[in-house]
Design a protein around this motif. Structure first.
Motif, PDB file in Angstrom:
ATOM      1  N   VAL A 155       7.757 -12.097   4.352  1.00  0.00           N
ATOM      2  CA  VAL A 155       7.221 -13.423   4.079  1.00  0.00           C
ATOM      3  C   VAL A 155       5.807 -13.453   4.634  1.00  0.00           C
ATOM      4  O   VAL A 155       5.610 -13.272   5.825  1.00  0.00           O
ATOM      5  N   ALA A 156       4.846 -13.603   3.750  1.00  0.00           N
ATOM      6  CA  ALA A 156       3.490 -13.836   4.240  1.00  0.00           C
ATOM      7  C   ALA A 156       3.243 -15.302   3.978  1.00  0.00           C
ATOM      8  O   ALA A 156       3.021 -15.723   2.848  1.00  0.00           O
ATOM      9  N   THR A 157       3.355 -16.134   5.018  1.00  0.00           N
ATOM     10  CA  THR A 157       3.309 -17.578   4.790  1.00  0.00           C
ATOM     11  C   THR A 157       1.890 -18.067   4.590  1.00  0.00           C
ATOM     12  O   THR A 157       1.650 -19.076   3.982  1.00  0.00           O
ATOM     13  N   HIS A 182      -0.230  -6.301  -7.584  1.00  0.00           N
ATOM     14  CA  HIS A 182      -1.289  -5.294  -7.541  1.00  0.00           C
ATOM     15  C   HIS A 182      -0.747  -3.903  -7.209  1.00  0.00           C
ATOM     16  O   HIS A 182      -0.926  -2.955  -7.975  1.00  0.00           O
ATOM     17  N   TYR A 183      -0.088  -3.764  -6.066  1.00  0.00           N
ATOM     18  CA  TYR A 183       0.234  -2.425  -5.552  1.00  0.00           C
ATOM     19  C   TYR A 183       1.468  -1.815  -6.191  1.00  0.00           C
ATOM     20  O   TYR A 183       1.618  -0.607  -6.208  1.00  0.00           O
ATOM     21  N   ASP A 184       2.351  -2.630  -6.708  1.00  0.00           N
ATOM     22  CA  ASP A 184       3.590  -2.070  -7.217  1.00  0.00           C
ATOM     23  C   ASP A 184       3.477  -1.695  -8.700  1.00  0.00           C
ATOM     24  O   ASP A 184       4.479  -1.505  -9.385  1.00  0.00           O
ATOM     25  N   TYR A 201      -7.005   3.587  -0.109  1.00  0.00           N
ATOM     26  CA  TYR A 201      -7.432   2.667  -1.158  1.00  0.00           C
ATOM     27  C   TYR A 201      -8.443   1.668  -0.591  1.00  0.00           C
ATOM     28  O   TYR A 201      -8.311   0.454  -0.752  1.00  0.00           O
ATOM     29  N   THR A 202      -9.427   2.216   0.119  1.00  0.00           N
ATOM     30  CA  THR A 202     -10.502   1.408   0.686  1.00  0.00           C
ATOM     31  C   THR A 202     -11.742   2.291   0.734  1.00  0.00           C
ATOM     32  O   THR A 202     -11.647   3.508   0.537  1.00  0.00           O
ATOM     33  N   ALA A 203     -12.879   1.671   1.052  1.00  0.00           N
ATOM     34  CA  ALA A 203     -14.140   2.423   1.043  1.00  0.00           C
ATOM     35  C   ALA A 203     -14.074   3.647   1.944  1.00  0.00           C
ATOM     36  O   ALA A 203     -13.605   3.582   3.083  1.00  0.00           O
ATOM     37  N   CYS A 252      -1.135  -0.929   6.109  1.00  0.00           N
ATOM     38  CA  CYS A 252      -1.282   0.544   6.161  1.00  0.00           C
ATOM     39  C   CYS A 252      -1.326   1.201   4.788  1.00  0.00           C
ATOM     40  O   CYS A 252      -1.530   2.416   4.693  1.00  0.00           O
ATOM     41  N   GLY A 253      -1.147   0.434   3.703  1.00  0.00           N
ATOM     42  CA  GLY A 253      -1.167   1.050   2.379  1.00  0.00           C
ATOM     43  C   GLY A 253      -0.123   2.153   2.275  1.00  0.00           C
ATOM     44  O   GLY A 253       1.025   2.006   2.727  1.00  0.00           O
ATOM     45  N   TRP A 254      -0.537   3.283   1.679  1.00  0.00           N
ATOM     46  CA  TRP A 254       0.384   4.413   1.536  1.00  0.00           C
ATOM     47  C   TRP A 254       0.365   5.311   2.785  1.00  0.00           C
ATOM     48  O   TRP A 254       0.861   6.425   2.748  1.00  0.00           O
ATOM     49  N   GLY A 255      -0.269   4.836   3.851  1.00  0.00           N
ATOM     50  CA  GLY A 255      -0.110   5.514   5.145  1.00  0.00           C
ATOM     51  C   GLY A 255      -1.170   6.549   5.490  1.00  0.00           C
ATOM     52  O   GLY A 255      -0.971   7.340   6.419  1.00  0.00           O
ATOM     53  N   SER A 256      -2.315   6.534   4.792  1.00  0.00           N
ATOM     54  CA  SER A 256      -3.314   7.579   5.036  1.00  0.00           C
ATOM     55  C   SER A 256      -3.718   7.684   6.503  1.00  0.00           C
ATOM     56  O   SER A 256      -3.796   8.783   7.063  1.00  0.00           O
ATOM     57  N   LEU A 257      -3.932   6.540   7.148  1.00  0.00           N
ATOM     58  CA  LEU A 257      -4.399   6.580   8.541  1.00  0.00           C
ATOM     59  C   LEU A 257      -3.272   7.008   9.492  1.00  0.00           C
ATOM     60  O   LEU A 257      -3.502   7.767  10.440  1.00  0.00           O
ATOM     61  N   THR A 291       3.045  -3.109   6.055  1.00  0.00           N
ATOM     62  CA  THR A 291       2.596  -3.373   4.683  1.00  0.00           C
ATOM     63  C   THR A 291       3.533  -4.417   4.098  1.00  0.00           C
ATOM     64  O   THR A 291       4.686  -4.524   4.524  1.00  0.00           O
ATOM     65  N   ILE A 292       3.043  -5.189   3.118  1.00  0.00           N
ATOM     66  CA  ILE A 292       3.965  -6.099   2.437  1.00  0.00           C
ATOM     67  C   ILE A 292       4.222  -5.628   1.005  1.00  0.00           C
ATOM     68  O   ILE A 292       4.744  -6.386   0.194  1.00  0.00           O
ATOM     69  N   SER A 293       3.864  -4.376   0.712  1.00  0.00           N
ATOM     70  CA  SER A 293       4.200  -3.804  -0.599  1.00  0.00           C
ATOM     71  C   SER A 293       5.413  -2.889  -0.459  1.00  0.00           C
ATOM     72  O   SER A 293       5.402  -1.925   0.309  1.00  0.00           O
ATOM     73  N   ALA A 349       6.565  -0.822  -2.709  1.00  0.00           N
ATOM     74  CA  ALA A 349       6.298   0.526  -3.233  1.00  0.00           C
ATOM     75  C   ALA A 349       5.647   1.393  -2.156  1.00  0.00           C
ATOM     76  O   ALA A 349       5.978   2.573  -2.006  1.00  0.00           O
ATOM     77  N   GLN A 350       4.727   0.798  -1.386  1.00  0.00           N
ATOM     78  CA  GLN A 350       4.069   1.569  -0.325  1.00  0.00           C
ATOM     79  C   GLN A 350       5.060   1.893   0.786  1.00  0.00           C
ATOM     80  O   GLN A 350       5.089   3.016   1.313  1.00  0.00           O
ATOM     81  N   HIS A 351       5.854   0.912   1.150  1.00  0.00           N
ATOM     82  CA  HIS A 351       6.833   1.119   2.220  1.00  0.00           C
ATOM     83  C   HIS A 351       7.819   2.226   1.846  1.00  0.00           C
ATOM     84  O   HIS A 351       8.112   3.125   2.638  1.00  0.00           O
ATOM     85  N   GLU A 361       6.658  -5.560   6.464  1.00  0.00           N
ATOM     86  CA  GLU A 361       6.582  -6.746   7.296  1.00  0.00           C
ATOM     87  C   GLU A 361       5.150  -7.270   7.352  1.00  0.00           C
ATOM     88  O   GLU A 361       4.210  -6.495   7.476  1.00  0.00           O
ATOM     89  N   SER A 362       4.998  -8.583   7.312  1.00  0.00           N
ATOM     90  CA  SER A 362       3.670  -9.182   7.466  1.00  0.00           C
ATOM     91  C   SER A 362       3.299  -9.221   8.943  1.00  0.00           C
ATOM     92  O   SER A 362       4.166  -9.349   9.806  1.00  0.00           O
ATOM     93  N   TRP A 363       1.991  -9.177   9.211  1.00  0.00           N
ATOM     94  CA  TRP A 363       1.553  -9.242  10.619  1.00  0.00           C
ATOM     95  C   TRP A 363       2.023 -10.532  11.282  1.00  0.00           C
ATOM     96  O   TRP A 363       2.235 -10.576  12.486  1.00  0.00           O
ATOM     97  N   GLU A 364       2.215 -11.599  10.494  1.00  0.00           N
ATOM     98  CA  GLU A 364       2.637 -12.859  11.110  1.00  0.00           C
ATOM     99  C   GLU A 364       4.044 -12.768  11.689  1.00  0.00           C
ATOM    100  O   GLU A 364       4.375 -13.470  12.636  1.00  0.00           O
TER     101      GLU A 364
HETATM  102  C1  LIG Z   1      -6.333  -2.421   0.034  1.00  0.00           C
HETATM  103  S1  LIG Z   1      -4.812  -2.012   0.818  1.00  0.00           S
HETATM  104  C2  LIG Z   1      -5.434  -1.001   2.123  1.00  0.00           C
HETATM  105  C3  LIG Z   1      -4.422  -0.004   2.566  1.00  0.00           C
HETATM  106  C4  LIG Z   1      -4.886   1.029   3.585  1.00  0.00           C
HETATM  107  N1  LIG Z   1      -5.279   0.425   4.835  1.00  0.00           N
HETATM  108  C5  LIG Z   1      -5.984   1.894   3.027  1.00  0.00           C
HETATM  109  O1  LIG Z   1      -7.074   1.937   3.614  1.00  0.00           O
HETATM  110  O2  LIG Z   1      -5.726   2.565   2.019  1.00  0.00           O
HETATM  111  C6  LIG Z   1      -4.295  -3.537   1.618  1.00  0.00           C
HETATM  112  C7  LIG Z   1      -3.013  -3.433   2.436  1.00  0.00           C
HETATM  113  O3  LIG Z   1      -2.844  -4.640   3.205  1.00  0.00           O
HETATM  114  C8  LIG Z   1      -1.478  -4.974   3.197  1.00  0.00           C
HETATM  115  N2  LIG Z   1      -1.321  -6.397   3.553  1.00  0.00           N
HETATM  116  C9  LIG Z   1      -1.808  -7.477   2.901  1.00  0.00           C
HETATM  117  N3  LIG Z   1      -1.414  -8.616   3.527  1.00  0.00           N
HETATM  118  C10 LIG Z   1      -0.681  -8.227   4.605  1.00  0.00           C
HETATM  119  C11 LIG Z   1       0.011  -8.928   5.634  1.00  0.00           C
HETATM  120  N4  LIG Z   1       0.046 -10.271   5.677  1.00  0.00           N
HETATM  121  N5  LIG Z   1       0.661  -8.197   6.583  1.00  0.00           N
HETATM  122  C12 LIG Z   1       0.653  -6.837   6.541  1.00  0.00           C
HETATM  123  N6  LIG Z   1       0.022  -6.130   5.580  1.00  0.00           N
HETATM  124  C13 LIG Z   1      -0.628  -6.810   4.626  1.00  0.00           C
HETATM  125  C14 LIG Z   1      -1.016  -4.600   1.808  1.00  0.00           C
HETATM  126  O4  LIG Z   1       0.389  -4.520   1.743  1.00  0.00           O
HETATM  127  C15 LIG Z   1      -1.733  -3.262   1.645  1.00  0.00           C
HETATM  128  O5  LIG Z   1      -0.953  -2.243   2.234  1.00  0.00           O
END
Ligand SMILES: C[S@@+](CC[C@H](N)C(=O)[O-])C[C@H]1O[C@@H](n2cnc3c(N)ncnc32)[C@H](O)[C@@H]1O
Length: 302
Positions: A4-6, A17-19, A35-37, A83-88, A105-107, A109-111, A127-130
């Motif tokens: 739940v990302a409230t 987007h991610y799935d 999936y970032t710069a 963490c996306g697909w976990g690169s870091l 992550t809240i995706s 597919a990534q989890h 899980e959401s950071w909240e």
């Molecule tokens: C653009 S991706 C970046 C992923 C990764 N850090 C990278 O550099 O490839 C954004 C990520 O933020 C996560 N995200 C978005 N809102 C979030 C939330 N409330 N709590 C935890 N993760 C969240 C998404 O699930 C996704 O994994």
């Protein structure tokens, strides 16, 4: 488990987007699936695209690990928020910079992808950071490209500041005394605010529910909890990453169309090119920020 990302981008919008499927993203991202710069310092424009993008992504990951003081062999306990697909996480554990790396992550597919990797020391949480709670403090926190999802379009500046301050408060609570943190995020620059055809297209068709911050909002929101130690801006890093992804997607056109259809393929090509232009025009920029935890939060009004 359900997420739940409230506040911020909802899990439904994230899944929109991610799935789309890991196979689609694997066609045009580098092999880390970052999936970032990327960070292009010292990478010559003529270097073949596949190795150049991968090297630049690894350089970005190592830069963040340096910013939080996760030294090779140091075996830190590290949290990656978004963490996306976990690169870091994978890079941190493979280089011995972290002994334990936890990613949120809240995706789904990534989890699920991270779970299938089954790497010792790496834990992906849907899980959401909240919602996230832990009893064991972290040495370091990194968040790359997730902050853009923490607030949503339509929030007032005061509402955004409240969400961002809440995030920094949570990070303060998760870190040990003296712990360090880094953040990479896209932000508006100049007079840009996301209105106009490009912003509307990206906000509707690509990243529904996302909201870019401004630097002043980040600075104000973190101030009670963290001192800011390093700040760098590089719109060029994102423009070059987008150009690389765009070229790779073009070359993988046939397979991309098979996976997500002609309309989906065109949508992504348009999004990558349009986003590149916003960085080149200076409407958006990319910040990488290092922070050090304050021992006691300051009583400041945000
Ligand atoms: C653009 S991706 C970046 C992923 C990764 N850090 C990278 O550099 O490839 C954004 C990520 O933020 C996560 N995200 C978005 N809102 C979030 C939330 N409330 N709590 C935890 N993760 C969240 C998404 O699930 C996704 O994994």
């Amino acid at each position: 488990m359900t997420t739940v990302a409230t506040v911020g981008t909802s899990a439904t919008d994230i899944e929109f987007h991610y799935d789309l499927g890991n196979d689609f993203y694997a066609l045009w991202l580098d092999q880390t699936l970052a999936y970032t710069a990327a960070r292009w310092d010292g990478i010559a424009p003529g270097e073949p695209d596949a190795t150049a993008l991968h090297r630049a992504q690894l350089a970005k990951l190592d830069h963040h690990l340096d910013l939080v003081g996760a030294e090779p062999g140091g075996g830190a306990r590290l949290l990656d928020v978004g963490c996306g697909w976990g690169s870091l996480l994978v890079r941190a554990v493979a280089t011995g910079r972290a002994a334990e790396a936890v990613g949120l992550t809240i995706s789904r597919a990534q989890h699920d992808y991270l779970g299938r990797l089954g790497l010792p020391g790496v834990e992906g949480r849907l899980e959401s950071w909240e919602e996230y709670r832990t009893e064991r403090p972290y040495d370091a926190i990194v968040s790359v490209g997730a902050f853009e999802h923490f607030a949503t379009a339509g929030m007032s500046r005061a509402e955004r500041l409240a969400v961002y301050a809440h995030y920094f408060e949570r990070c303060h609570g998760w870190l040990r005394p003296g712990g360090r943190m880094s953040l990479q995020t896209i932000a508006y620059d100049g007079v840009a605010d996301g209105s106009g055809p490009v912003g509307e297209f990206v906000g509707t068709d690509i990243f529904p529910g996302a909201q870019l911050p401004r630097l002043a909002e980040i600075a104000a929101a973190c101030d009670p909890y963290f001192s800011l130690t390093v700040l760098s801006a590089s719109a060029e890093d994102y423009a070059r990453t987008l150009a690389s992804w765009s070229g790779r997607l073009l070359r993988a056109r046939e397979e991309a169309v098979r996976l997500i259809g002609e309309d989906g393929y065109r949508r992504y090509r348009r999004y990558l090119r349009a986003s590149e232009v916003t960085f080149l025009r200076g409407a958006t920029t990319l910040y990488r920020i290092g922070f050090e935890r304050r021992d006691q939060p300051l009583k400041l009004s945000v």
